[in-house]
Design a protein around this motif. Structure first.
Motif, PDB file in Angstrom:
ATOM      1  N   ALA A 189       0.899  -1.292   0.119  1.00 17.27           N
ATOM      2  CA  ALA A 189       0.001   0.054  -0.016  1.00 17.27           C
ATOM      3  C   ALA A 189       0.992   1.205  -0.065  1.00 17.27           C
ATOM      4  N   GLN A 190       1.769   1.378   0.833  1.00 19.61           N
ATOM      5  CA  GLN A 190       2.895   2.402   0.916  1.00 19.61           C
ATOM      6  C   GLN A 190       3.454   2.809  -0.422  1.00 19.61           C
ATOM      7  N   ALA A 191       3.930   1.546  -1.097  1.00 21.77           N
ATOM      8  CA  ALA A 191       4.676   1.938  -2.435  1.00 21.77           C
ATOM      9  C   ALA A 191       3.587   2.400  -3.606  1.00 21.77           C
ATOM     10  N   ALA A 222       3.425   6.052  -5.260  1.00 22.18           N
ATOM     11  CA  ALA A 222       3.490   6.179  -6.784  1.00 22.18           C
ATOM     12  C   ALA A 222       2.294   6.841  -7.418  1.00 22.18           C
ATOM     13  N   GLY A 223       1.370   7.320  -6.578  1.00 18.23           N
ATOM     14  CA  GLY A 223       0.213   8.142  -7.005  1.00 18.23           C
ATOM     15  C   GLY A 223      -1.099   7.317  -7.522  1.00 18.23           C
ATOM     16  N   GLN A 224      -0.882   5.951  -6.979  1.00 18.76           N
ATOM     17  CA  GLN A 224      -2.226   5.021  -7.367  1.00 18.76           C
ATOM     18  C   GLN A 224      -3.302   5.637  -6.179  1.00 18.76           C
ATOM     19  N   ALA A 225      -4.657   5.362  -6.841  1.00 20.71           N
ATOM     20  CA  ALA A 225      -5.643   5.026  -6.152  1.00 20.71           C
ATOM     21  C   ALA A 225      -5.729   3.872  -5.432  1.00 20.71           C
ATOM     22  N   VAL A 226      -5.943   3.570  -4.171  1.00 22.40           N
ATOM     23  CA  VAL A 226      -5.870   2.201  -3.642  1.00 22.40           C
ATOM     24  C   VAL A 226      -6.911   2.490  -2.613  1.00 22.40           C
TER      25      VAL A 226
END
Length: 321
Positions: A17-19, A23-27
């Motif tokens: 989740a941190q990575a 990286a700007g992903q929606a999680v």
């Protein structure tokens, strides 16, 4: 593209989740915060590594809840790390593995199929190699002689995912993790068990009289492999791949303990024991397939990766833990 990450409060999950967030992903994360080990450690882990994560609490066996979550989130990709872990615990509580790793995995496959998920990346395990394993373990070796129910459920997951890829075109990638370690790790695994015991001056149990080798893999290398696999879904007619994610360098248990002793600044009190049921004597990953597919190249040795684990244990648990 929203990514649904299950097991997000777990050891590998929180680092993943941190990575992704960095990286700007929606999680959107999912975890059930079960009591296999202290849920407070999971909450502290999330607070330290990915405090901004949108984290939901849900059981994999809750089909209606999963359907509602998928309806709301509409994930285009799923990283499925949630599972009941632990080889030895599967000897004590087999039903937990049936519920989470079999029923829960089918529920996840169905949710992905029904909601048009473009790629499912899921956690398997080096334990699948079992009694048929010949080091270095390659993905082409047999996995039909498991040494534990945990291993059997993970091998079954690979077969289930293949069937959904073949029947419905669900692109799926299974990742066989090899003995992952790092700060914020699972307290039931050797790195934390040994580090905490040495710091506190307690004896450590060394199984198979110390004649064990493990392909210890730092969590940063595992996360790099997960992200690499996520961005490289299979284009085969049956779009299912399985990859080893390991360090491809087995480490003798005595060397492993020695690194912990030096990092802790004190000697371990070792109690040698016979082999435990379900354990494997040696693990070693052949990682060429992952390297060729997405450039997987693990880099951290235990001499680099273990001292921060000992330092974290000292800071989080204290030397009397």
């Amino acid at each position: 593209m929203t990514i649904l990450l299950t097991g997000a409060a777990g050891f590998i999950g929180a680092y993943t989740a941190q990575a992704l967030l960095q990286a700007g992903q929606a999680v959107v994360g999912l975890d059930n915060f079960n009591a296999y080990y202290d849920p407070q450690l999971k909450r502290d882990r999330v607070a330290a590594l990915c405090p901004q994560l949108d984290l939901r609490t849900l059981e994999l066996t809750d089909r209606d809840g999963l359907a509602a979550l998928f309806d709301q989130v509409q994930p285009r990709a799923v990283i499925h790390l949630a599972a009941q872990a632990g080889v030895r615990y599967s000897l004590e509580n087999p039903q937990a593995y049936v519920d989470s790793n079999l029923s829960g995995f089918v529920n996840m496959l169905e949710a992905c199929r029904r909601h048009g998920v473009q790629h499912l990346v899921y956690a398997s395990s080096s334990s699948v190699y079992g009694d048929s394993a010949i080091p270095p373990f390659s993905e082409d070796q047999r996995v039909d002689q498991p040494r534990s129910l945990y291993a059997a459920t993970k091998a079954a997951n690979e077969l289930m995912a293949y069937s959904y890829a073949q029947l419905y075109g669900l692109r799926a990638t299974g990742l066989r993790f090899f003995t992952v370690y790092g700060p914020w790790g699972r307290p039931d695994m050797a790195p934390l068990l040994f580090a905490r015991a040495v710091l506190a001056g307690r004896p450590i149990e060394v199984f198979n009289e110390g004649r064990m080798q493990r392909d210890f893999t730092h969590v940063s290398d595992i996360v790099a492999g997960i992200l690499g696999a996520l961005s490289h879904p299979s284009a085969e007619p049956v779009p299912h791949h399985v990859f080893n994610l390991g360090n491809h360098t087995p480490v003798e248990l005595e060397r492993f303990i020695d690194v912990i002793e030096r990092a802790a600044g004190r000697a371990a009190c070792k109690v040698y024991k016979p082999m435990q049921a379900g354990d494997m004597v040696r693990t070693m990953a052949d990682t060429r397939r992952a390297h060729d597919a997405f450039g997987y190249s693990p880099s951290l040795s235990i001499e680099q990766g273990l001292p921060p684990v000992v330092a974290w244990c000292r800071a989080y648990f204290g030397e009397r833990a």
